[in-house]
Design an enzyme around this catalytic site. Structure first.
Site, PDB file in Angstrom:
ATOM      1  N   TYR A   1       0.844  -1.200   0.000  1.00  0.00           N
ATOM      2  CA  TYR A   1       0.000   0.000   0.000  1.00  0.00           C
ATOM      3  C   TYR A   1       0.885   1.259   0.000  1.00  0.00           C
ATOM      4  CZ  TYR A   1      -3.448   3.447   1.560  1.00  0.00           C
ATOM      5  OH  TYR A   1      -4.257   4.557   1.654  1.00  0.00           O
TER       6      TYR A   1
ATOM      7  N   LYS B   1       1.260   4.074  -2.979  1.00  0.00           N
ATOM      8  CA  LYS B   1       0.868   5.472  -2.785  1.00  0.00           C
ATOM      9  C   LYS B   1       2.039   6.413  -3.077  1.00  0.00           C
ATOM     10  CE  LYS B   1      -3.518   5.193  -1.778  1.00  0.00           C
ATOM     11  NZ  LYS B   1      -4.551   5.838  -2.613  1.00  0.00           N
TER      12      LYS B   1
HETATM   13  N1  LIG Z   1      -9.494   6.419   5.116  1.00  0.00           N
HETATM   14  C1  LIG Z   1      -8.283   6.934   5.324  1.00  0.00           C
HETATM   15  O1  LIG Z   1      -7.891   7.250   6.471  1.00  0.00           O
HETATM   16  C2  LIG Z   1      -7.342   7.184   4.164  1.00  0.00           C
HETATM   17  C3  LIG Z   1      -6.093   7.754   4.443  1.00  0.00           C
HETATM   18  C4  LIG Z   1      -5.238   8.016   3.391  1.00  0.00           C
HETATM   19  C5  LIG Z   1      -5.635   7.729   2.102  1.00  0.00           C
HETATM   20  N2  LIG Z   1      -6.843   7.149   1.862  1.00  0.00           N
HETATM   21  C6  LIG Z   1      -7.221   6.882   0.467  1.00  0.00           C
HETATM   22  O2  LIG Z   1      -8.534   7.391   0.244  1.00  0.00           O
HETATM   23  C7  LIG Z   1      -9.122   6.668  -0.841  1.00  0.00           C
HETATM   24  C8  LIG Z   1     -10.522   6.214  -0.429  1.00  0.00           C
HETATM   25  O3  LIG Z   1     -10.355   5.201   0.556  1.00  0.00           O
HETATM   26  P1  LIG Z   1     -11.377   4.975   1.753  1.00  0.00           P
HETATM   27  O4  LIG Z   1     -10.616   5.098   3.001  1.00  0.00           O
HETATM   28  O5  LIG Z   1     -12.589   5.782   1.540  1.00  0.00           O
HETATM   29  O6  LIG Z   1     -11.663   3.406   1.557  1.00  0.00           O
HETATM   30  P2  LIG Z   1     -12.978   2.584   1.139  1.00  0.00           P
HETATM   31  O7  LIG Z   1     -14.131   2.997   1.955  1.00  0.00           O
HETATM   32  O8  LIG Z   1     -12.543   1.162   1.145  1.00  0.00           O
HETATM   33  O9  LIG Z   1     -13.268   3.086  -0.348  1.00  0.00           O
HETATM   34  C9  LIG Z   1     -12.453   2.685  -1.417  1.00  0.00           C
HETATM   35  C10 LIG Z   1     -13.216   2.877  -2.709  1.00  0.00           C
HETATM   36  O10 LIG Z   1     -12.389   2.327  -3.769  1.00  0.00           O
HETATM   37  C11 LIG Z   1     -13.139   1.312  -4.423  1.00  0.00           C
HETATM   38  N3  LIG Z   1     -12.293   0.237  -4.916  1.00  0.00           N
HETATM   39  C12 LIG Z   1     -11.504  -0.597  -4.210  1.00  0.00           C
HETATM   40  N4  LIG Z   1     -10.945  -1.510  -5.020  1.00  0.00           N
HETATM   41  C13 LIG Z   1     -11.401  -1.261  -6.258  1.00  0.00           C
HETATM   42  C14 LIG Z   1     -11.205  -1.870  -7.516  1.00  0.00           C
HETATM   43  N5  LIG Z   1     -10.450  -2.972  -7.675  1.00  0.00           N
HETATM   44  N6  LIG Z   1     -11.827  -1.354  -8.595  1.00  0.00           N
HETATM   45  C15 LIG Z   1     -12.624  -0.272  -8.456  1.00  0.00           C
HETATM   46  N7  LIG Z   1     -12.864   0.352  -7.304  1.00  0.00           N
HETATM   47  C16 LIG Z   1     -12.256  -0.141  -6.208  1.00  0.00           C
HETATM   48  C17 LIG Z   1     -14.115   0.788  -3.373  1.00  0.00           C
HETATM   49  O11 LIG Z   1     -15.170   0.066  -3.963  1.00  0.00           O
HETATM   50  P3  LIG Z   1     -16.144  -0.858  -3.047  1.00  0.00           P
HETATM   51  O12 LIG Z   1     -17.163   0.088  -2.497  1.00  0.00           O
HETATM   52  O13 LIG Z   1     -16.699  -1.833  -4.024  1.00  0.00           O
HETATM   53  O14 LIG Z   1     -15.292  -1.498  -1.994  1.00  0.00           O
HETATM   54  C18 LIG Z   1     -14.525   2.112  -2.731  1.00  0.00           C
HETATM   55  O15 LIG Z   1     -15.465   2.775  -3.540  1.00  0.00           O
HETATM   56  C19 LIG Z   1      -8.175   5.516  -1.157  1.00  0.00           C
HETATM   57  O16 LIG Z   1      -7.364   5.854  -2.254  1.00  0.00           O
HETATM   58  C20 LIG Z   1      -7.323   5.427   0.105  1.00  0.00           C
HETATM   59  O17 LIG Z   1      -6.072   4.834  -0.147  1.00  0.00           O
HETATM   60  C21 LIG Z   1      -7.720   6.865   2.863  1.00  0.00           C
END
Ligand SMILES: NC(=O)c1ccc[n+]([C@@H]2O[C@H](COP(=O)([O-])OP(=O)(O)OC[C@H]3O[C@@H](n4cnc5c(N)ncnc54)[C@H](OP(=O)(O)O)[C@@H]3O)[C@@H](O)[C@H]2O)c1
Length: 270
Positions: A156, A160
């Site tokens: 991961y 990133k």
């Molecule tokens: N949450 C945090 O604290 C945090 C911190 C730093 C960065 N981020 C980044 O923020 C972004 C959103 O993450 P999140 O935390 O909101 O996580 P999340 O709730 O798991 O959402 C991830 C999204 O990406 C989609 N996704 C995952 N794998 C995929 C694939 N193979 N093809 C198409 N879509 C896919 C998921 O679809 P499904 O709904 O089908 O699962 C969901 O819509 C990510 O890039 C993550 O790395 C998050």
């Protein structure tokens, strides 16, 4: 002014909150998800609140990235903003059919390829917002190319940083007349399913991430941000991992990304 915005990963977490904000602000939102039922449910939830379309694609397949780009091009001649938000941390089987780590494919290669495929739909006034992370680690080119297996966290964090590196390279030398490109850490440990699965904690409000991604997509304060990294943990533009400031390392990573994307396209053509 109404903008046309493609948002990947609109079906959950931060992306879903961004989708709600953008639709409610009156933008034409191109929602994306990998799961048709989940995507349809989001579309139903937002219906009547504004203009939107929905596109299904599993971004762990570059063939599906291509199909997604073609569908988007057919739906709109112009894109104001592409938010590369979809991301993945932990999966039961991390190796794709092509032998690559799914984190590198979804988090690094797919956003790169999607951006390249849609660059002609964008102008110098358009923006590409790449959702990065505070988790960034030096990219092992063998791992990027599928020759070495990594732990979930290493894969991961490397994916990133690789995203942040191509974002910087592209943002510093924008395709003539092309979009600004900015990488944004939306905030650490926000309450998404990714964070629950990866760290077993509930996390802070998703609104923290949704607010900064919406600002990066639309606010004048980001007009001079091409090639930069915004760290929402500190609430300002900041230095990414030192490797992203090393032009030679960025060029190496970009070269590997381009080669992997090209190999995949060549394999599909043959
Ligand atoms: N949450 C945090 O604290 C945090 C911190 C730093 C960065 N981020 C980044 O923020 C972004 C959103 O993450 P999140 O935390 O909101 O996580 P999340 O709730 O798991 O959402 C991830 C999204 O990406 C989609 N996704 C995952 N794998 C995929 C694939 N193979 N093809 C198409 N879509 C896919 C998921 O679809 P499904 O709904 O089908 O699962 C969901 O819509 C990510 O890039 C993550 O790395 C998050």
């Amino acid at each position: 002014m109404q903008k046309v915005i493609l948002l990947t990963g609109s079906t959950d977490g931060i992306g879903l909150e961004v989708a709600k904000r953008l639709v409610d602000e009156g933008h034409h939102v191109l929602l994306h998800g990998r799961n048709p039922q989940k995507l349809e449910a989001v579309k139903r939830e937002l219906s009547g609140r504004g203009r939107m379309e929905a596109f299904v694609a599993d971004l762990s397949s570059l063939a599906e990235v291509k199909t997604l780009a073609e569908a988007v091009k057919a739906a709109t001649p112009h894109l104001d903003v592409l938010i590369n938000n979809a991301g993945v941390y932990k999966v039961p089987n991390p190796t794709t059919e092509q032998g690559l780590d799914v984190r590198f494919v979804v988090n690094t290669l797919a956003p790169y390829y999607l951006t390249q495929l849609l660059v002609d739909q964008m102008t110098a006034a358009s923006r590409v917002v790449n959702v990065s992370s505070a988790a960034q680690a030096s990219v092992d080119l063998d791992a990027l190319q599928g020759r070495t297996a990594l732990s979930d966290h290493a894969a991961y964090a490397q994916s990133k940083l690789a995203l942040t590196m191509w974002s910087r390279s592209m943002g510093q030398q924008p395709h003539s007349g092309g979009p600004l490109t900015v990488a944004v850490n939306p905030g650490s440990m926000l309450a998404s399913k990714m964070v629950k699965q990866a760290f077993g904690v509930s996390g802070a409000s998703l609104e923290i991430g949704a607010a900064i991604l919406t600002r990066a997509a639309l606010e004048p304060g980001f007009l001079k941000s091409s090639g930069l990294y915004f760290d929402n943990d500190s609430g300002r533009f900041a230095q990414p991992h030192p490797d992203a400031l090393d032009a030679a390392l960025c060029a190496q990573v970009l070269e590997s990304i381009e080669a992997l994307v090209k190999d995949d396209a060549d394999r599909r053509r043959s």
